[in-house]
Design a protein around this motif. Structure first.
Motif, PDB file in Angstrom:
ATOM      1  N   SER A   1       0.833  -1.209   0.000  1.00 32.26           N
ATOM      2  CA  SER A   1       0.000   0.000   0.000  1.00 32.26           C
ATOM      3  C   SER A   1       0.869   1.261   0.000  1.00 32.26           C
ATOM      4  O   SER A   1       0.527   2.253  -0.643  1.00 32.26           O
ATOM      5  CB  SER A   1      -0.963   0.005   1.185  1.00 32.26           C
ATOM      6  N   LEU A   2       1.990   1.237   0.710  1.00 31.90           N
ATOM      7  CA  LEU A   2       2.910   2.375   0.704  1.00 31.90           C
ATOM      8  C   LEU A   2       3.454   2.620  -0.698  1.00 31.90           C
ATOM      9  O   LEU A   2       3.467   3.747  -1.187  1.00 31.90           O
ATOM     10  CB  LEU A   2       4.080   2.126   1.667  1.00 31.90           C
ATOM     11  N   LYS A   3       3.897   1.555  -1.353  1.00 31.02           N
ATOM     12  CA  LYS A   3       4.502   1.686  -2.686  1.00 31.02           C
ATOM     13  C   LYS A   3       3.469   2.085  -3.735  1.00 31.02           C
ATOM     14  O   LYS A   3       3.812   2.749  -4.713  1.00 31.02           O
ATOM     15  CB  LYS A   3       5.204   0.385  -3.063  1.00 31.02           C
ATOM     16  N   ALA A   4       2.207   1.715  -3.525  1.00 29.41           N
ATOM     17  CA  ALA A   4       1.144   2.144  -4.440  1.00 29.41           C
ATOM     18  C   ALA A   4       0.912   3.647  -4.312  1.00 29.41           C
ATOM     19  O   ALA A   4       0.586   4.318  -5.290  1.00 29.41           O
ATOM     20  CB  ALA A   4      -0.145   1.373  -4.152  1.00 29.41           C
ATOM     21  N   ARG A   5       1.079   4.156  -3.094  1.00 27.46           N
ATOM     22  CA  ARG A   5       0.911   5.583  -2.847  1.00 27.46           C
ATOM     23  C   ARG A   5       2.085   6.386  -3.396  1.00 27.46           C
ATOM     24  O   ARG A   5       1.916   7.463  -3.950  1.00 27.46           O
ATOM     25  CB  ARG A   5       0.778   5.808  -1.337  1.00 27.46           C
ATOM     26  N   ASP A   6       3.301   5.831  -3.191  1.00 28.98           N
ATOM     27  CA  ASP A   6       4.526   6.493  -3.653  1.00 28.98           C
ATOM     28  C   ASP A   6       5.600   5.416  -3.773  1.00 28.98           C
ATOM     29  O   ASP A   6       5.992   4.817  -2.764  1.00 28.98           O
ATOM     30  CB  ASP A   6       4.958   7.568  -2.651  1.00 28.98           C
ATOM     31  N   PRO A   7       6.095   5.156  -4.983  1.00 29.51           N
ATOM     32  CA  PRO A   7       7.088   4.088  -5.174  1.00 29.51           C
ATOM     33  C   PRO A   7       8.364   4.265  -4.342  1.00 29.51           C
ATOM     34  O   PRO A   7       9.081   3.289  -4.106  1.00 29.51           O
ATOM     35  CB  PRO A   7       7.403   4.151  -6.670  1.00 29.51           C
ATOM     36  N   ALA A   8       8.648   5.492  -3.879  1.00 31.71           N
ATOM     37  CA  ALA A   8       9.852   5.719  -3.072  1.00 31.71           C
ATOM     38  C   ALA A   8       9.663   5.266  -1.620  1.00 31.71           C
ATOM     39  O   ALA A   8      10.631   5.058  -0.899  1.00 31.71           O
ATOM     40  CB  ALA A   8      10.239   7.190  -3.093  1.00 31.71           C
ATOM     41  N   MET A   9       8.409   5.121  -1.196  1.00 34.35           N
ATOM     42  CA  MET A   9       8.132   4.656   0.165  1.00 34.35           C
ATOM     43  C   MET A   9       8.303   3.145   0.236  1.00 34.35           C
ATOM     44  O   MET A   9       8.388   2.466  -0.777  1.00 34.35           O
ATOM     45  CB  MET A   9       6.709   5.027   0.584  1.00 34.35           C
ATOM     46  N   GLY A  10       8.310   2.628   1.443  1.00 35.91           N
ATOM     47  CA  GLY A  10       8.332   1.184   1.618  1.00 35.91           C
ATOM     48  C   GLY A  10       9.057   0.784   2.889  1.00 35.91           C
ATOM     49  O   GLY A  10       9.886   1.530   3.416  1.00 35.91           O
ATOM     50  N   ILE A  11       8.720  -0.392   3.383  1.00 33.91           N
ATOM     51  CA  ILE A  11       9.364  -0.925   4.576  1.00 33.91           C
ATOM     52  C   ILE A  11      10.811  -1.268   4.231  1.00 33.91           C
ATOM     53  O   ILE A  11      11.081  -1.940   3.234  1.00 33.91           O
ATOM     54  CB  ILE A  11       8.601  -2.151   5.109  1.00 33.91           C
ATOM     55  N   ARG A  12      11.743  -0.804   5.054  1.00 37.81           N
ATOM     56  CA  ARG A  12      13.179  -1.007   4.805  1.00 37.81           C
ATOM     57  C   ARG A  12      13.636  -2.353   5.360  1.00 37.81           C
ATOM     58  O   ARG A  12      13.110  -2.851   6.356  1.00 37.81           O
ATOM     59  CB  ARG A  12      14.005   0.113   5.449  1.00 37.81           C
ATOM     60  N   ASP A  13      14.657  -2.904   4.702  1.00 39.92           N
ATOM     61  CA  ASP A  13      15.281  -4.121   5.212  1.00 39.92           C
ATOM     62  C   ASP A  13      16.124  -3.774   6.435  1.00 39.92           C
ATOM     63  O   ASP A  13      16.922  -2.822   6.390  1.00 39.92           O
ATOM     64  CB  ASP A  13      16.188  -4.754   4.153  1.00 39.92           C
ATOM     65  N   GLN A  14      15.969  -4.546   7.494  1.00 43.89           N
ATOM     66  CA  GLN A  14      16.737  -4.309   8.712  1.00 43.89           C
ATOM     67  C   GLN A  14      18.232  -4.334   8.409  1.00 43.89           C
ATOM     68  O   GLN A  14      18.994  -3.492   8.898  1.00 43.89           O
ATOM     69  CB  GLN A  14      16.357  -5.369   9.761  1.00 43.89           C
ATOM     70  N   GLU A  15      18.678  -5.273   7.575  1.00 38.25           N
ATOM     71  CA  GLU A  15      20.108  -5.396   7.282  1.00 38.25           C
ATOM     72  C   GLU A  15      20.636  -4.160   6.547  1.00 38.25           C
ATOM     73  O   GLU A  15      21.775  -3.726   6.766  1.00 38.25           O
ATOM     74  CB  GLU A  15      20.367  -6.657   6.455  1.00 38.25           C
ATOM     75  N   TRP A  16      19.813  -3.594   5.667  1.00 33.04           N
ATOM     76  CA  TRP A  16      20.207  -2.382   4.951  1.00 33.04           C
ATOM     77  C   TRP A  16      20.360  -1.218   5.920  1.00 33.04           C
ATOM     78  O   TRP A  16      21.317  -0.441   5.835  1.00 33.04           O
ATOM     79  CB  TRP A  16      19.160  -2.064   3.871  1.00 33.04           C
ATOM     80  N   VAL A  17      19.429  -1.096   6.867  1.00 36.66           N
ATOM     81  CA  VAL A  17      19.505  -0.024   7.866  1.00 36.66           C
ATOM     82  C   VAL A  17      20.751  -0.205   8.729  1.00 36.66           C
ATOM     83  O   VAL A  17      21.491   0.757   8.983  1.00 36.66           O
ATOM     84  CB  VAL A  17      18.219   0.003   8.724  1.00 36.66           C
ATOM     85  N   VAL A  18      21.016  -1.426   9.164  1.00 42.15           N
ATOM     86  CA  VAL A  18      22.208  -1.694   9.978  1.00 42.15           C
ATOM     87  C   VAL A  18      23.468  -1.296   9.213  1.00 42.15           C
ATOM     88  O   VAL A  18      24.389  -0.687   9.774  1.00 42.15           O
ATOM     89  CB  VAL A  18      22.254  -3.182  10.405  1.00 42.15           C
TER      90      VAL A  18
END
Length: 193
Positions: free
Chosen positions: A150-167
């Motif tokens: 639903s986030l990506k449908a609203r805006d493709p730049a949004m989205g749940i981040r991968d924990q490993e990427w954040v780390v």
């Protein structure tokens, strides 16, 4: 009527339990994206030795400061304007806290937020991030998968981040993962130090 988030009401108790584990020294805290102000209004008085500064995008400041002024606390400061890509307060801060922001920012904004925040944390400072995360590229629940879509449908730049990427982004600024706490409703609190 002031903006209200039922989710903020639901998660403030569990968030407090985690913060009590890590906000153990006096100092200053910057809250990034304070939203409705419900977290700041309720959490700040629980930590009287910590100066709590909420921040929010300029267009949302009036309603936020209205809420904060309704139940003032000695250590709760007026909210300040902050856009990730613009000028930041100088700090330094012993603590930085953000809730439900990383998935509504673009990946570039998240990386910039981490960079700017880490520059303003003290050497012993801690950054606490609340929200949903994927692990190894996969959602942790069906509800998180649907939320991500639903986030990506609203805006493709949004989205749940991968924990490993954040780390990995924090590691670029010499901040390591100190804690990863399971929370209600398939959320987490990640703590970096």
């Amino acid at each position: 009527m002031l903006p209200f988030s039922q989710a903020a009401e639901n998660n403030k108790g569990p968030i407090l339990q985690v913060l009590q584990e890590y906000l153990t020294r006096p100092g200053n805290l910057l809250e990034i994206g304070a939203g409705t102000g419900q977290h700041a209004q309720w959490l700040a008085p629980q930590f009287p030795e910590i100066g709590w500064t909420p921040s929010e995008q300029p267009e949302n400041l009036q309603a936020l400061n209205q809420r904060l002024g309704g139940e003032p606390a000695a250590n709760l400061r007026p909210a300040i304007p902050l856009r990730v890509q613009d000028a930041w307060p100088l700090g330094p801060f012993e603590y930085i806290f953000t809730a439900n922001t990383f998935h509504i920012m673009s990946a570039e904004q998240v990386a910039l937020c981490i960079e700017q925040a880490c520059q303003r944390l003290t050497g012993q400072g801690r950054f606490l991030v609340y929200g949903p995360f994927h692990y190894q590229g996969r959602p942790t629940s069906d509800s998180n998968r649907q939320f991500d879509e639903s986030l990506k449908a609203r805006d493709p730049a949004m989205g749940i981040r991968d924990q490993e990427w954040v780390v990995a982004r924090f590691a670029e600024h010499r901040r390591a993962l100190l804690g990863d706490h399971a929370m209600p409703a398939n959320n987490r609190v990640l703590v970096f130090a």
